[in-house]
Scaffold this motif. Structure first.
Motif, PDB file in Angstrom:
ATOM      1  N   ALA A  11     -14.558  54.373   5.760  1.00  0.00           N
ATOM      2  CA  ALA A  11     -15.968  53.985   5.646  1.00  0.00           C
ATOM      3  C   ALA A  11     -16.188  52.580   6.184  1.00  0.00           C
ATOM      4  O   ALA A  11     -17.175  52.313   6.883  1.00  0.00           O
ATOM      5  CB  ALA A  11     -16.411  54.067   4.179  1.00  0.00           C
ATOM      6  N   VAL A  12     -15.268  51.669   5.873  1.00  0.00           N
ATOM      7  CA  VAL A  12     -15.372  50.289   6.367  1.00  0.00           C
ATOM      8  C   VAL A  12     -15.314  50.283   7.891  1.00  0.00           C
ATOM      9  O   VAL A  12     -16.109  49.610   8.557  1.00  0.00           O
ATOM     10  CB  VAL A  12     -14.249  49.413   5.778  1.00  0.00           C
ATOM     11  CG1 VAL A  12     -14.159  48.068   6.509  1.00  0.00           C
ATOM     12  CG2 VAL A  12     -14.464  49.183   4.288  1.00  0.00           C
ATOM     13  N   ARG A  13     -14.369  51.039   8.441  1.00  0.00           N
ATOM     14  CA  ARG A  13     -14.197  51.073   9.894  1.00  0.00           C
ATOM     15  C   ARG A  13     -15.433  51.675  10.575  1.00  0.00           C
ATOM     16  O   ARG A  13     -15.924  51.162  11.575  1.00  0.00           O
ATOM     17  CB  ARG A  13     -12.952  51.869  10.274  1.00  0.00           C
ATOM     18  CG  ARG A  13     -12.569  51.735  11.745  1.00  0.00           C
ATOM     19  CD  ARG A  13     -11.497  52.720  12.146  1.00  0.00           C
ATOM     20  NE  ARG A  13     -10.291  52.607  11.346  1.00  0.00           N
ATOM     21  CZ  ARG A  13      -9.807  53.573  10.584  1.00  0.00           C
ATOM     22  NH1 ARG A  13     -10.438  54.732  10.504  1.00  0.00           N
ATOM     23  NH2 ARG A  13      -8.702  53.396   9.900  1.00  0.00           N
ATOM     24  N   SER A  14     -15.933  52.777  10.038  1.00  0.00           N
ATOM     25  CA  SER A  14     -17.047  53.476  10.694  1.00  0.00           C
ATOM     26  C   SER A  14     -18.370  52.735  10.530  1.00  0.00           C
ATOM     27  O   SER A  14     -19.253  52.837  11.386  1.00  0.00           O
ATOM     28  CB  SER A  14     -17.172  54.898  10.145  1.00  0.00           C
ATOM     29  OG  SER A  14     -17.435  54.871   8.755  1.00  0.00           O
ATOM     30  N   SER A  79      -4.851  37.635   9.458  1.00  0.00           N
ATOM     31  CA  SER A  79      -4.932  38.171   8.095  1.00  0.00           C
ATOM     32  C   SER A  79      -4.111  39.446   7.969  1.00  0.00           C
ATOM     33  O   SER A  79      -4.036  40.231   8.916  1.00  0.00           O
ATOM     34  CB  SER A  79      -6.384  38.519   7.739  1.00  0.00           C
ATOM     35  OG  SER A  79      -7.202  37.395   7.825  1.00  0.00           O
ATOM     36  N   PRO A  80      -3.531  39.688   6.806  1.00  0.00           N
ATOM     37  CA  PRO A  80      -2.912  40.997   6.562  1.00  0.00           C
ATOM     38  C   PRO A  80      -3.990  42.065   6.451  1.00  0.00           C
ATOM     39  O   PRO A  80      -5.184  41.760   6.309  1.00  0.00           O
ATOM     40  CB  PRO A  80      -2.162  40.800   5.242  1.00  0.00           C
ATOM     41  CG  PRO A  80      -2.819  39.653   4.583  1.00  0.00           C
ATOM     42  CD  PRO A  80      -3.353  38.770   5.672  1.00  0.00           C
ATOM     43  N   VAL A  86     -11.093  43.978   3.220  1.00  0.00           N
ATOM     44  CA  VAL A  86     -11.987  43.378   2.222  1.00  0.00           C
ATOM     45  C   VAL A  86     -13.072  42.544   2.906  1.00  0.00           C
ATOM     46  O   VAL A  86     -14.250  42.612   2.532  1.00  0.00           O
ATOM     47  CB  VAL A  86     -11.183  42.512   1.222  1.00  0.00           C
ATOM     48  CG1 VAL A  86     -12.115  41.698   0.338  1.00  0.00           C
ATOM     49  CG2 VAL A  86     -10.284  43.394   0.363  1.00  0.00           C
ATOM     50  N   LYS A  87     -12.697  41.781   3.909  1.00  0.00           N
ATOM     51  CA  LYS A  87     -13.669  40.946   4.635  1.00  0.00           C
ATOM     52  C   LYS A  87     -14.757  41.819   5.272  1.00  0.00           C
ATOM     53  O   LYS A  87     -15.951  41.522   5.171  1.00  0.00           O
ATOM     54  CB  LYS A  87     -12.952  40.126   5.700  1.00  0.00           C
ATOM     55  CG  LYS A  87     -13.877  39.238   6.537  1.00  0.00           C
ATOM     56  CD  LYS A  87     -13.076  38.467   7.569  1.00  0.00           C
ATOM     57  CE  LYS A  87     -14.001  37.679   8.499  1.00  0.00           C
ATOM     58  NZ  LYS A  87     -14.693  36.587   7.807  1.00  0.00           N
ATOM     59  N   LEU A  88     -14.336  42.910   5.928  1.00  0.00           N
ATOM     60  CA  LEU A  88     -15.305  43.794   6.568  1.00  0.00           C
ATOM     61  C   LEU A  88     -16.117  44.578   5.541  1.00  0.00           C
ATOM     62  O   LEU A  88     -17.282  44.891   5.779  1.00  0.00           O
ATOM     63  CB  LEU A  88     -14.590  44.746   7.528  1.00  0.00           C
ATOM     64  CG  LEU A  88     -14.002  44.093   8.785  1.00  0.00           C
ATOM     65  CD1 LEU A  88     -13.264  45.131   9.627  1.00  0.00           C
ATOM     66  CD2 LEU A  88     -15.094  43.436   9.619  1.00  0.00           C
ATOM     67  N   ASN A 213     -14.662  31.376   7.893  1.00  0.00           N
ATOM     68  CA  ASN A 213     -14.908  32.579   7.093  1.00  0.00           C
ATOM     69  C   ASN A 213     -15.828  32.313   5.909  1.00  0.00           C
ATOM     70  O   ASN A 213     -16.103  33.223   5.130  1.00  0.00           O
ATOM     71  CB  ASN A 213     -13.584  33.151   6.572  1.00  0.00           C
ATOM     72  CG  ASN A 213     -12.651  33.520   7.694  1.00  0.00           C
ATOM     73  OD1 ASN A 213     -13.088  34.082   8.692  1.00  0.00           O
ATOM     74  ND2 ASN A 213     -11.384  33.200   7.557  1.00  0.00           N
ATOM     75  N   GLY A 214     -16.269  31.064   5.763  1.00  0.00           N
ATOM     76  CA  GLY A 214     -17.153  30.733   4.648  1.00  0.00           C
ATOM     77  C   GLY A 214     -16.433  30.281   3.395  1.00  0.00           C
ATOM     78  O   GLY A 214     -17.080  30.026   2.368  1.00  0.00           O
TER      79      GLY A 214
END
Length: 605
Positions: A11-14, A79-80, A86-88, A213-214
């Motif tokens: 879901a994150v990728r799409s 990043s691993p 998590v970031k995305l 990254n904030g």
């Protein structure tokens, strides 16, 4: 805790648009179906970095970097896997309840994670003290008088540090942070007698400083009342997470607006950026009280076509603008300079003339580089004096001789003539003489060997051999066909030649055992080694004819089998020569028979 569910990863990728994501780091331009820009993974002057909206993949034709949204974040942020997901997820609004169990290779393992967490805690603590306590009322009133609204205070996380030696230190102790680490992070200072620690920031308005990254990685604290014994601003020291040469204030907020507009506004200090943002200028950044570095400029060049420099109107501001402009020009950026009248800073101008005037008359009406250079050279001179006139003409022509445009040269030579009363012909003769002298000096000066090389460039990509192409194409089919992988693993497990492909084959076996079905995105994301991941994704993006699938597979297997036999023949011939040198005739005869048999096998394939 359990792993991030596979459906969540998908879901994150799409849900992540790779063009929008990469566009926050790289200035992209659409050409045909794809988007192109300067590769963020190696230095280049001609865009060879391609992003496919259809495939949601990127590929650099210069250095070979390839991947999807998740692997891009892994590579660009170092990043691993789990941190990238998590970031995305945060970016797309997807909630992730479970992160990876301890000890797995996808657990976030940022070496300085406690320092970043402690800074987030400190920022929240300072913000609470400013907005919700009696102790913070005076600082809050001061900010409100300066034009800060509660929204802007909350947006920038502005806070207040108590005039107390151990307020933050005691909080960090209660949260079980290592005080040695907190000193190293710049939040606390060890007492002279070594018996404990005290707060670095006390009785100051606190402005959090954030990385790309904030994440809060440092602070700048401003005193309320002007005491000659105290510096007006106290900044965090350089730490493992806070390097001034890397960080640009507000970069994480401005990046998207910079990409959209193609312009970035560069200020001297972070208060200028905050003032500009309140005036509706949302694409600005600031250096952190230090010189503009190569790292800053490389970061800005990747996302902006044009840089507008806006410094204070005093002498120090003019000097800073000149330094910034020179450095940006050397990096090949399109440079303009927005000038402020008198000795004003951006906040002074906005307060006196208003936000609209600042946007329209200052930011939207900048000087070209040469126009600024003329103003810079003229401001300290009296053109009624002959010496000042000659010096002024010399300084402008010196800079103008570096400009390649004949139209630009003609324009400014005419302007010089109008300002000084010296004829155009005389100035042109002086320019020709000066340009000739510069050319002679350049010719006579030996160029150091390292200056003739182009650093950070990708190694020129040689043409792949037939064997390399066969390995890559076969890997493509194995990534997309689990049944084919099972057959080859059983019948031809030693088909690949190069060590990298052998390593990928072994990892792919483990992936199919765990997941069962092909998914080259997920497989690439599971590989920590960036070079192996590059090979996988480069293979996954191979252009091919879907109607020739079986023929391609057979050709690849046939080629690799023949090549492996030829390698075995070479090895046996070498062994045979060694045996003859050692007069081991029995071994030499045995090897000769093996070579004959291998050659027969080779010819029958």
């Amino acid at each position: 805790m359990t792993r991030i569910p596979e459906e969540t990863i998908e879901a994150v990728r799409s849900k992540t648009d790779i063009v929008d994501l990469i566009g926050e780091y790289v200035q992209l331009t659409k050409r045909g179906k794809n988007w192109f820009g300067l590769c963020p993974f190696h230095g280049e002057s001609t865009p060879s970095f391609s992003v496919s909206e259809d495939k949601q993949l990127f590929h650099c034709f210069g250095c070979g970097a390839s991947g999807n949204a998740i692997t891009f974040v892994m590579d660009i942020e170092n990043s691993p896997f789990a941190e990238a997901v998590v970031k995305l997820a945060e970016r797309t609004g997807i909630e992730i309840d479970t992160i990876v169990s301890e000890g797995t290779d996808t657990q976030p393992h940022h070496e300085f994670k406690p320092m970043i967490e402690a800074h987030a805690l400190a920022a929240n603590f300072y913000s609470h003290l400013l907005l919700n306590t009696v102790e913070g009322e005076e600082a809050l009133q001061y900010l409100e008088k300066r034009g800060f609204t509660r929204d802007s205070i909350e947006k920038y996380g502005i806070g207040w540090s108590l005039n107390d030696w151990e307020a933050l230190t005691n909080l960090l102790k209660r949260k079980d942070y290592s005080m040695m680490d907190m000193e190293r992070a710049g939040l606390c200072i060890m007492k002279d007698d070594g018996t404990g620690y005290f707060d670095r920031f006390r009785g100051r308005i606190m402005f959090p400083l954030r990385d790309d990254n904030g994440n809060v990685v440092g602070f700048s604290g401003r005193i309320l009342s002007g005491s000659k014994q105290e510096a007006k601003y106290l900044n965090s020291p350089e730490t493992p997470i806070f390097e001034k040469s890397h960080i640009l204030y507000n970069f994480h907020n401005a990046r998207l607006n910079v990409r959209k507009s193609g312009k970035v506004i560069l200020f001297e200090g972070f208060m200028d950026t905050i003032s500009a943002d309140r005036a509706g200028v949302t694409n600005s950044v600031a250096v952190m009280g230090t010189a503009l570095s190569d790292k800053h400029l490389i970061k800005l060049k990747r996302i902006a076509k044009e840089i507008i420099i806006c410094c204070d109107g005093d002498d120090a501001g003019w000097e800073a603008a000149k330094r910034f402009a020179d450095l940006a020009m050397k990096k090949g950026m399109n440079v303009q300079i927005a000038l402020l009248p008198g000795k004003m800073d951006p906040d002074d101008y906005i307060t006196q003339f208003g936000a609209e005037a600042f946007r329209e008359k200052v930011i939207d009406n900048p000087h070209s580089f040469m126009s600024f250079i003329m103003a810079y050279a003229k401001r300290s001179k009296n053109l009624s004096y002959e010496n000042d006139v000659l010096q002024y003409i010399h300084e402008v022509l010196e800079e103008l001789s570096l400009r390649p445009s004949p139209v630009e040269r003609d324009l400014y030579i005419r302007q010089l003539s109008t300002e000084t009363g010296v004829s155009v012909d005389a100035i042109q003769q002086q320019f020709i003489k000066m340009a000739g002298q510069q050319a002679k000096r350049a010719k006579a000066t030996p160029v150091p060997e390292e200056m003739t090389q182009q650093p950070q460039q990708a190694t020129p990509r040689r043409k792949k051999t037939g064997t390399e192409r066969a390995e890559r194409l076969l890997l493509y089919h194995l990534l997309n066909d689990g049944e084919l992988f099972d057959r080859l693993q059983m019948d031809k497990p030693n088909l690949f030649i190069r060590d990298d492909y052998v390593a990928i084959f072994v990892r792919l076996a483990g992936f199919y055992e765990q997941h069962g079905t092909p998914d080259f995105h997920r497989f690439a994301e599971s590989i920590e080694d960036r070079e192996l991941r590059k090979i996988v994704l480069e293979a996954a993006m191979v252009e091919r004819d879907p109607e020739q699938t079986q023929a391609e597979i057979n050709d690849c297997i046939h080629h690799l089998e023949k090549y492996r036999i030829s390698l075995m023949i070479q090895e046996k011939m070498h062994e045979s020569k060694e045996a003859e040198k050692m007069k081991d005739h029995t071994r030499a005869l045995e090897l000769a028979r093996e070579i004959i048999q291998l050659r027969k096998t080779w010819t029958t394939l």
